[in-house]
Write a protein that holds these residues in place. Structure first.
Motif, PDB file in Angstrom:
ATOM      1  N   ASP A   1     -17.524 -41.353  48.920  1.00 46.43           N
ATOM      2  CA  ASP A   1     -18.294 -42.455  48.359  1.00 46.43           C
ATOM      3  C   ASP A   1     -17.557 -43.718  48.769  1.00 46.43           C
ATOM      4  O   ASP A   1     -16.636 -44.167  48.076  1.00 46.43           O
ATOM      5  CB  ASP A   1     -18.372 -42.339  46.835  1.00 46.43           C
ATOM      6  N   GLY A   2     -17.928 -44.269  49.920  1.00 45.65           N
ATOM      7  CA  GLY A   2     -17.147 -45.351  50.488  1.00 45.65           C
ATOM      8  C   GLY A   2     -15.787 -44.832  50.904  1.00 45.65           C
ATOM      9  O   GLY A   2     -15.677 -43.932  51.728  1.00 45.65           O
ATOM     10  N   GLU A   3     -14.715 -45.372  50.302  1.00 46.13           N
ATOM     11  CA  GLU A   3     -13.354 -44.937  50.611  1.00 46.13           C
ATOM     12  C   GLU A   3     -12.856 -43.879  49.629  1.00 46.13           C
ATOM     13  O   GLU A   3     -11.731 -43.403  49.752  1.00 46.13           O
ATOM     14  CB  GLU A   3     -12.404 -46.141  50.565  1.00 46.13           C
ATOM     15  N   ILE A   4     -13.665 -43.529  48.642  1.00 44.88           N
ATOM     16  CA  ILE A   4     -13.239 -42.620  47.583  1.00 44.88           C
ATOM     17  C   ILE A   4     -13.676 -41.192  47.909  1.00 44.88           C
ATOM     18  O   ILE A   4     -14.834 -40.952  48.254  1.00 44.88           O
ATOM     19  CB  ILE A   4     -13.811 -43.041  46.211  1.00 44.88           C
ATOM     20  N   VAL A   5     -12.758 -40.242  47.774  1.00 47.34           N
ATOM     21  CA  VAL A   5     -13.052 -38.832  48.062  1.00 47.34           C
ATOM     22  C   VAL A   5     -13.783 -38.220  46.868  1.00 47.34           C
ATOM     23  O   VAL A   5     -13.280 -38.246  45.736  1.00 47.34           O
ATOM     24  CB  VAL A   5     -11.750 -38.046  48.341  1.00 47.34           C
ATOM     25  N   GLN A   6     -14.971 -37.689  47.115  1.00 47.65           N
ATOM     26  CA  GLN A   6     -15.727 -36.992  46.084  1.00 47.65           C
ATOM     27  C   GLN A   6     -15.453 -35.488  46.103  1.00 47.65           C
ATOM     28  O   GLN A   6     -15.494 -34.827  45.075  1.00 47.65           O
ATOM     29  CB  GLN A   6     -17.232 -37.232  46.285  1.00 47.65           C
ATOM     30  N   ARG A   7     -15.198 -34.974  47.313  1.00 52.86           N
ATOM     31  CA  ARG A   7     -14.943 -33.527  47.454  1.00 52.86           C
ATOM     32  C   ARG A   7     -14.175 -33.301  48.748  1.00 52.86           C
ATOM     33  O   ARG A   7     -14.432 -33.967  49.747  1.00 52.86           O
ATOM     34  CB  ARG A   7     -16.260 -32.749  47.466  1.00 52.86           C
ATOM     35  N   ALA A   8     -13.247 -32.364  48.730  1.00 53.90           N
ATOM     36  CA  ALA A   8     -12.468 -32.014  49.925  1.00 53.90           C
ATOM     37  C   ALA A   8     -12.545 -30.512  50.127  1.00 53.90           C
ATOM     38  O   ALA A   8     -12.164 -29.740  49.251  1.00 53.90           O
ATOM     39  CB  ALA A   8     -11.014 -32.466  49.776  1.00 53.90           C
ATOM     40  N   ASP A   9     -13.038 -30.109  51.283  1.00 55.22           N
ATOM     41  CA  ASP A   9     -13.229 -28.683  51.579  1.00 55.22           C
ATOM     42  C   ASP A   9     -12.405 -28.303  52.806  1.00 55.22           C
ATOM     43  O   ASP A   9     -12.796 -28.600  53.936  1.00 55.22           O
ATOM     44  CB  ASP A   9     -14.724 -28.411  51.833  1.00 55.22           C
ATOM     45  N   PRO A  10     -11.222 -27.675  52.624  1.00 50.58           N
ATOM     46  CA  PRO A  10     -10.399 -27.303  53.787  1.00 50.58           C
ATOM     47  C   PRO A  10     -10.953 -26.079  54.507  1.00 50.58           C
ATOM     48  O   PRO A  10     -11.299 -25.077  53.870  1.00 50.58           O
ATOM     49  CB  PRO A  10      -9.022 -27.017  53.175  1.00 50.58           C
TER      50      PRO A  10
ATOM     51  N   MET B   1      -6.334 -28.426  47.526  1.00 48.14           N
ATOM     52  CA  MET B   1      -6.582 -29.762  48.061  1.00 48.14           C
ATOM     53  C   MET B   1      -7.672 -30.512  47.301  1.00 48.14           C
ATOM     54  O   MET B   1      -7.508 -31.670  46.906  1.00 48.14           O
ATOM     55  CB  MET B   1      -6.948 -29.655  49.543  1.00 48.14           C
ATOM     56  N   ASP B   2      -8.797 -29.848  47.050  1.00 52.44           N
ATOM     57  CA  ASP B   2      -9.918 -30.520  46.390  1.00 52.44           C
ATOM     58  C   ASP B   2      -9.535 -30.981  44.986  1.00 52.44           C
ATOM     59  O   ASP B   2      -9.835 -32.107  44.577  1.00 52.44           O
ATOM     60  CB  ASP B   2     -11.134 -29.587  46.327  1.00 52.44           C
ATOM     61  N   ALA B   3      -8.839 -30.118  44.248  1.00 53.28           N
ATOM     62  CA  ALA B   3      -8.473 -30.456  42.870  1.00 53.28           C
ATOM     63  C   ALA B   3      -7.506 -31.624  42.811  1.00 53.28           C
ATOM     64  O   ALA B   3      -7.504 -32.398  41.848  1.00 53.28           O
ATOM     65  CB  ALA B   3      -7.853 -29.237  42.183  1.00 53.28           C
ATOM     66  N   VAL B   4      -6.681 -31.785  43.843  1.00 53.81           N
ATOM     67  CA  VAL B   4      -5.638 -32.811  43.806  1.00 53.81           C
ATOM     68  C   VAL B   4      -6.128 -34.160  44.328  1.00 53.81           C
ATOM     69  O   VAL B   4      -5.817 -35.203  43.752  1.00 53.81           O
ATOM     70  CB  VAL B   4      -4.399 -32.353  44.604  1.00 53.81           C
ATOM     71  N   VAL B   5      -6.910 -34.171  45.419  1.00 49.78           N
ATOM     72  CA  VAL B   5      -7.255 -35.453  46.058  1.00 49.78           C
ATOM     73  C   VAL B   5      -8.577 -36.035  45.569  1.00 49.78           C
ATOM     74  O   VAL B   5      -8.894 -37.174  45.902  1.00 49.78           O
ATOM     75  CB  VAL B   5      -7.297 -35.330  47.603  1.00 49.78           C
ATOM     76  N   ARG B   6      -9.351 -35.302  44.796  1.00 47.31           N
ATOM     77  CA  ARG B   6     -10.640 -35.837  44.340  1.00 47.31           C
ATOM     78  C   ARG B   6     -10.414 -37.114  43.520  1.00 47.31           C
ATOM     79  O   ARG B   6      -9.609 -37.139  42.595  1.00 47.31           O
ATOM     80  CB  ARG B   6     -11.369 -34.790  43.501  1.00 47.31           C
ATOM     81  N   GLY B   7     -11.114 -38.170  43.885  1.00 48.16           N
ATOM     82  CA  GLY B   7     -10.963 -39.464  43.208  1.00 48.16           C
ATOM     83  C   GLY B   7      -9.970 -40.380  43.881  1.00 48.16           C
ATOM     84  O   GLY B   7      -9.912 -41.565  43.550  1.00 48.16           O
ATOM     85  N   HIS B   8      -9.177 -39.852  44.832  1.00 50.16           N
ATOM     86  CA  HIS B   8      -8.250 -40.700  45.583  1.00 50.16           C
ATOM     87  C   HIS B   8      -8.972 -41.324  46.770  1.00 50.16           C
ATOM     88  O   HIS B   8     -10.082 -40.948  47.135  1.00 50.16           O
ATOM     89  CB  HIS B   8      -7.065 -39.876  46.093  1.00 50.16           C
TER      90      HIS B   8
END
Length: 439
Positions: A51-60, A411-418
């Motif tokens: 969402d712009g520069e904000i991570v909503q989800r990260a899927d490795p 990864m997803d649990a840690v970086v979401r919202g960053h």
């Protein structure tokens, strides 16, 4: 207001609404991070929903480097797979070997001589420093600091020479063996030759620590290395930009670390003092004195501080091992003809010894049926080998427990919202090497 302007008003409102929707569509997008990106640390493909520069989800997505190491190990005699372990986490080479040969020793009921165990302990800690030097250099480079990378490789080259001195290889050593180590420590060290960059008094200063044995060389290293670590800390620890990029970024609570099966620095950085070298001592870790550094906040900055402190503790362990090894000569391989090759002098006069030599290196040896799990505190966390033998000369089953695989799944649990830039910091602090993640 004219009639024409009144009629055009609804149309302009509609255009503004369309533009707003399009802007919203642009803000919400999916992007690939890697596998080509240098900060992906290998062949990680990370699909980010932004969402712009904000991570909503990260899927490795992993699997781009799959080598089939476990199946390869099941198709070869036991000793022929030691070299595969070096190529898993290829900056923690001898630690990987340690877990593999330890599993074989468990199944065979073999205990290596004390000197071999001290050598293993010493080289495990040399490997830890090698790993953390690579980490601090590459992670700083990921976040925009160039000089640290060059500083770290200065010391790394010295320790790679120690690897080369005992094994002949700078990376993939294959130095550990079931029953001990391949050979004793050398009495001489390779020296720098004269070149346009090193000649005269400069050449003498470079070779000053190399006049004696490997142990003399390492003794000199342990005396100078703490000052080198001080230099890294001068560049980073209180650096305003470094702290802005790492403090309160990627916070991992102790509960989250437990849930995702984290080990090593990822767990200790969150304040959990779990270290296999203390909790389940192996080799000679019960005989040496060292502390286990832990963090408080569980963020990227804490994990940086823990790794720096671990380099200092590893240096402390190496110094103790050097002192013991200098005072205690002895065998470095178990006196067991099942796994030990005959000496060259014996092969010259004894045909039976010669036949044993050829059979050992071509067919290997049979291991009693059974199952075991052997784990070591590798630089990245708990590296374990689960091995099943059916009594043949090759393992029936090999399953590797790689710390990076468990860490990456969080990864997803840690970086979401960053923000996107924080993903780079988080990947770096995981200290990933995909040889062990993909196996």
């Amino acid at each position: 207001m004219t009639a024409s302007s009144i009629q055009s008003a609804p149309a302009s409102v509609a255009l503004a609404s369309d533009a707003k929707e399009k802007m919203q569509e642009i803000r919400n997008y999916t992007m690939n991070f890697g596998p080509q990106h240098p900060a992906a640390h290998g062949v990680l493909r990370l699909i980010l929903e932004m969402d712009g520069e904000i991570v909503q989800r990260a899927d490795p997505h992993v699997g781009l480097l799959h080598r089939g190491t476990e199946k390869l190990a099941e198709s070869k005699p036991f000793n022929q797979s030691i070299g595969y372990m070096d190529r898993l986490d290829y900056v923690s080479m001898m630690c990987n070997e340690h877990a593999y040969v330890g599993a074989i020793e468990n199944l065979m009921g073999i205990t290596p001589p004390d000197r071999a165990l001290y050598i293993r302990t010493m080289f495990d800690e040399i490997t830890r420093i090698l790993n953390h030097l690579m980490w601090i250099g590459s992670n700083a480079l990921d976040l925009g600091a160039m000089a640290v990378f060059l500083y770290a490789f200065r010391e790394r080259e010295e320790l790679m020479d120690a690897y080369e001195a005992v094994s002949g290889a700078r990376m993939h050593a294959t130095y550990y063996r079931p029953g001990g180590v391949a050979r004793d420590l050398p009495d001489t060290m390779p020296k720098y030759h004269e070149s346009p960059w090193r000649k005269g008094s400069k050449l003498k200063s470079f070779n000053k620590a190399r006049e004696g044995s490997l142990l003399d060389f390492l003794e000199d290293f342990t005396q100078t290395f703490p000052g080198r670590v001080d230099e890294y800390e001068t560049l980073l620890t209180d650096n305003r930009i470094w702290k802005q990029r790492t403090v309160d970024i990627g916070i991992v609570s102790p509960e989250l670390a437990y849930q995702w099966g984290m080990t090593g620095v990822m767990l200790r950085g969150s304040g959990v003092a779990w270290d296999l070298r203390k909790k389940q001592p192996y080799a000679k870790y019960a005989e040496v004195d060292f502390d286990v550094p832990v963090g408080t906040n569980g963020d990227c900055y804490d994990r940086y501080l823990v790794r720096v402190a671990e380099m200092r503790q590893a240096n402390r362990i190496i110094a103790q091992c050097v002192k013991w090894l200098k005072a205690n000569p002895g065998p470095v391989f178990v006196d067991n003809f099942k796994v030990a090759p005959p000496r060259r002098e014996e092969m010259k006069d004894d045909m039976e010894a010669l036949i044993h030599h050829f059979k050992l290196f071509s067919e290997g040896y049979s291991v009693p049926a059974g199952a075991t799990y052997c784990a070591v505190e590798a630089p990245k966390g708990e590296f374990g080998v689960y091995m099943v033998s059916d009594g043949a000369n090759k393992p029936f089953r090999v399953k590797l427990r790689a710390p990076g695989f468990a860490h990456l799944s969080s990864m997803d649990a840690v970086v979401r919202g960053h923000m996107l830039a924080d993903v780079v910091a988080m990947i770096g602090t995981y200290d990933l090497v995909f040889g062990e993640v993909d196996r």
